[in-house]
Scaffold this motif. Sequence first.
Motif, mmCIF file in Angstrom:
data_model
loop_
_atom_site.group_PDB
_atom_site.id
_atom_site.type_symbol
_atom_site.label_atom_id
_atom_site.label_comp_id
_atom_site.label_asym_id
_atom_site.label_seq_id
_atom_site.Cartn_x
_atom_site.Cartn_y
_atom_site.Cartn_z
ATOM 1 N N ALA A 1 0.833 -1.203 0.000
ATOM 2 C CA ALA A 1 0.000 0.000 0.000
ATOM 3 C C ALA A 1 0.869 1.254 0.000
ATOM 4 N N GLY A 2 0.575 2.159 -0.934
ATOM 5 C CA GLY A 2 1.288 3.421 -1.031
ATOM 6 C C GLY A 2 2.644 3.335 -1.677
ATOM 7 N N VAL A 3 3.053 2.125 -2.129
ATOM 8 C CA VAL A 3 4.407 1.938 -2.656
ATOM 9 C C VAL A 3 4.386 1.391 -4.076
ATOM 10 N N THR A 4 3.868 0.195 -4.259
ATOM 11 C CA THR A 4 3.915 -0.436 -5.575
ATOM 12 C C THR A 4 2.877 0.210 -6.499
ATOM 13 N N PRO A 5 3.125 0.192 -7.812
ATOM 14 C CA PRO A 5 2.329 1.037 -8.717
ATOM 15 C C PRO A 5 0.840 0.741 -8.742
ATOM 16 N N GLU A 6 0.448 -0.519 -8.725
ATOM 17 C CA GLU A 6 -0.980 -0.816 -8.778
ATOM 18 C C GLU A 6 -1.665 -0.497 -7.456
ATOM 19 N N ALA A 7 -0.924 -0.600 -6.363
ATOM 20 C CA ALA A 7 -1.496 -0.217 -5.069
ATOM 21 C C ALA A 7 -1.704 1.286 -5.000
ATOM 22 N N ARG A 8 -0.800 2.039 -5.608
ATOM 23 C CA ARG A 8 -0.951 3.507 -5.605
ATOM 24 C C ARG A 8 -2.127 3.945 -6.463
ATOM 25 N N SER A 9 -2.396 3.201 -7.543
ATOM 26 C CA SER A 9 -3.446 3.626 -8.472
ATOM 27 C C SER A 9 -4.808 3.027 -8.150
ATOM 28 N N ALA A 10 -4.871 2.113 -7.169
ATOM 29 C CA ALA A 10 -6.128 1.417 -6.885
ATOM 30 C C ALA A 10 -7.193 2.346 -6.337
ATOM 31 N N GLY A 11 -6.788 3.376 -5.564
ATOM 32 C CA GLY A 11 -7.763 4.307 -4.998
ATOM 33 C C GLY A 11 -8.762 3.594 -4.105
ATOM 34 N N ASN A 12 -10.033 3.840 -4.358
ATOM 35 C CA ASN A 12 -11.110 3.237 -3.563
ATOM 36 C C ASN A 12 -11.763 2.052 -4.266
ATOM 37 N N ASP A 13 -11.001 1.371 -5.093
ATOM 38 C CA ASP A 13 -11.526 0.208 -5.805
ATOM 39 C C ASP A 13 -12.085 -0.794 -4.784
ATOM 40 N N PRO A 14 -13.368 -1.141 -4.894
ATOM 41 C CA PRO A 14 -13.966 -2.060 -3.920
ATOM 42 C C PRO A 14 -13.303 -3.432 -3.881
ATOM 43 N N ALA A 15 -12.649 -3.835 -4.971
ATOM 44 C CA ALA A 15 -11.971 -5.133 -4.992
ATOM 45 C C ALA A 15 -10.775 -5.152 -4.044
ATOM 46 N N TRP A 16 -10.343 -3.997 -3.583
ATOM 47 C CA TRP A 16 -9.186 -3.896 -2.715
ATOM 48 C C TRP A 16 -9.582 -3.697 -1.251
ATOM 49 N N THR A 17 -10.842 -3.792 -0.949
ATOM 50 C CA THR A 17 -11.307 -3.581 0.425
ATOM 51 C C THR A 17 -12.017 -4.830 0.942
ATOM 52 N N GLY A 18 -12.185 -4.912 2.253
ATOM 53 C CA GLY A 18 -12.904 -6.028 2.855
ATOM 54 C C GLY A 18 -12.212 -7.362 2.720
ATOM 55 N N LEU A 19 -10.894 -7.355 2.578
ATOM 56 C CA LEU A 19 -10.144 -8.601 2.399
ATOM 57 C C LEU A 19 -9.943 -9.302 3.741
ATOM 58 N N PRO A 20 -9.800 -10.624 3.748
ATOM 59 C CA PRO A 20 -9.371 -11.299 4.980
ATOM 60 C C PRO A 20 -8.006 -10.755 5.385
ATOM 61 N N THR A 21 -7.828 -10.517 6.674
ATOM 62 C CA THR A 21 -6.626 -9.825 7.154
ATOM 63 C C THR A 21 -5.853 -10.685 8.144
ATOM 64 N N VAL A 22 -4.530 -10.669 8.002
ATOM 65 C CA VAL A 22 -3.625 -11.358 8.919
ATOM 66 C C VAL A 22 -2.648 -10.333 9.475
ATOM 67 N N ALA A 23 -2.489 -10.290 10.784
ATOM 68 C CA ALA A 23 -1.534 -9.385 11.417
ATOM 69 C C ALA A 23 -0.150 -10.029 11.409
ATOM 70 N N ILE A 24 0.845 -9.297 10.916
ATOM 71 C CA ILE A 24 2.215 -9.777 10.874
ATOM 72 C C ILE A 24 2.981 -9.174 12.053
ATOM 73 N N THR A 25 3.678 -10.005 12.796
ATOM 74 C CA THR A 25 4.376 -9.553 13.994
ATOM 75 C C THR A 25 5.881 -9.794 13.875
ATOM 76 N N ALA A 26 6.630 -9.110 14.747
ATOM 77 C CA ALA A 26 8.076 -9.316 14.789
ATOM 78 C C ALA A 26 8.411 -10.750 15.169
ATOM 79 N N GLU A 27 7.584 -11.344 16.019
ATOM 80 C CA GLU A 27 7.812 -12.731 16.406
ATOM 81 C C GLU A 27 7.727 -13.663 15.203
ATOM 82 N N MET A 28 6.811 -13.388 14.281
ATOM 83 C CA MET A 28 6.693 -14.206 13.084
ATOM 84 C C MET A 28 7.949 -14.093 12.225
ATOM 85 N N LEU A 29 8.518 -12.898 12.155
ATOM 86 C CA LEU A 29 9.720 -12.712 11.347
ATOM 87 C C LEU A 29 10.931 -13.374 11.992
ATOM 88 N N ARG A 30 11.025 -13.310 13.301
ATOM 89 C CA ARG A 30 12.119 -14.014 13.977
ATOM 90 C C ARG A 30 11.962 -15.521 13.816
#
Length: 412
Positions: free
Chosen positions: A242-271
């Motif tokens: 979000a806010g970085v890659t080109p299609e994410a920057r141009s998506a705006g309020n496209d409904p296909a980009w909202t309401g997605l299943p969400t997973v929280a990424i933590t530092a523990e997961m990266l370690r």
Amino acid sequence: MLDGGRGPGVAMAMRMVVALARVLGAQQLLPITNAHIDSCLYHGQAGLDFAQKLADLGATVSVPTTLNTSSLDLLHPGLVRLPPEDAVPARALMDAYRALGARATWTCAPYQSTERPAFGEDIAWAESNAIVFANSVLGARTERYGDFIDICAAITGRVPHAGLHLPERRNPTVELDCSALSLAMLGHEAVWAALGDVVGRQSGTGIPLLTGIDPSVVDEDKLKALGATAASSGGVALFHVAGVTPEARSAGNDPAWTGLPTVAITAEMLRGARDELSSGADFSLPLDAVALGTPHFSLREFEKLAVALEGTVPFHPGCTVWINTSREVLAQAQEAGFVQAAQDRGAKIVVDTCTYITPILRPEERTVMTPSGKWAWYAPMNIGVDVVFGTLHECLSSARTGKVVRDERQWS
């Protein structure tokens, strides 16, 4: 082309493209502007026969075409320890792809070239990290083209109108919330590689949208590390930040980009990913080698390495630092004065191939440290070494002492 009007070599290639289109259920073909060929790595006689058959039938590429890593380093003869029964056909395979008109780039990172596809262009790229970078960072459009459909697409200039070439197939399927990750932690490329490991496992073959990342901390080398590992641990061929890659920057309020299943990424997961990418190595044993540049080291990475080495002592004599890069980037880095500091301290440069797929490391080099998630994924299986995964700072500190050095502050 299919009926032989442009020669038997083109007809052979088009038969394969059409067969793939039928498998994918495509109703038509798309013209492409660029291709990248992975099938120039020698795996056996069949691959050589295929390329030579196309060349003997008069086929040549119809679009600008680059070549992936090969089985030999032609600038450093003897560096790859292949027996003649493998080295001779490996060189013949390289020659065959040059005869087909492809450019002798021999790199897994064709996106580091000054000539690279633009946003929205349809291309046919093989090699997993190149595919995910082209789709995600450049915003070009390619499906996963592997051996030997890649060269057939390059010859015909056509691919099936299917998959990630279709705009509706490029929407995200899952949101990965990275807001819990600190800016300091995200300052290290290896952390992005560990993030890629998590992304690949969470996404599978889906299309992740990473949110909660400050764009100011992102650069192409970090996105390279993310994509390469996500394509190794999962089947990711496209991600959005979000806010970085080109299609994410141009998506705006496209409904296909909202309401997605969400997973929280933590530092523990990266370690956890870091520890998992360290494949059972005994940290109490001497460190034999450090492997940098998988995907290939970029010009900016050479610059960062030169800065990191200022005022430091040579690497431990029992630890070899291997740096994989492309000919093009190596020439640029040498001209800029970024390479000498590493070589003065004992580093060895590898081009045209990669240390995790060909016998380059000495037989006694059994424990290897790397900041590359992709190297950590494949080297244990390919060349039978134990891997320690860490940041560039940890790798350089370890190379100087000859044993594994951890800095947990970089992972907190």
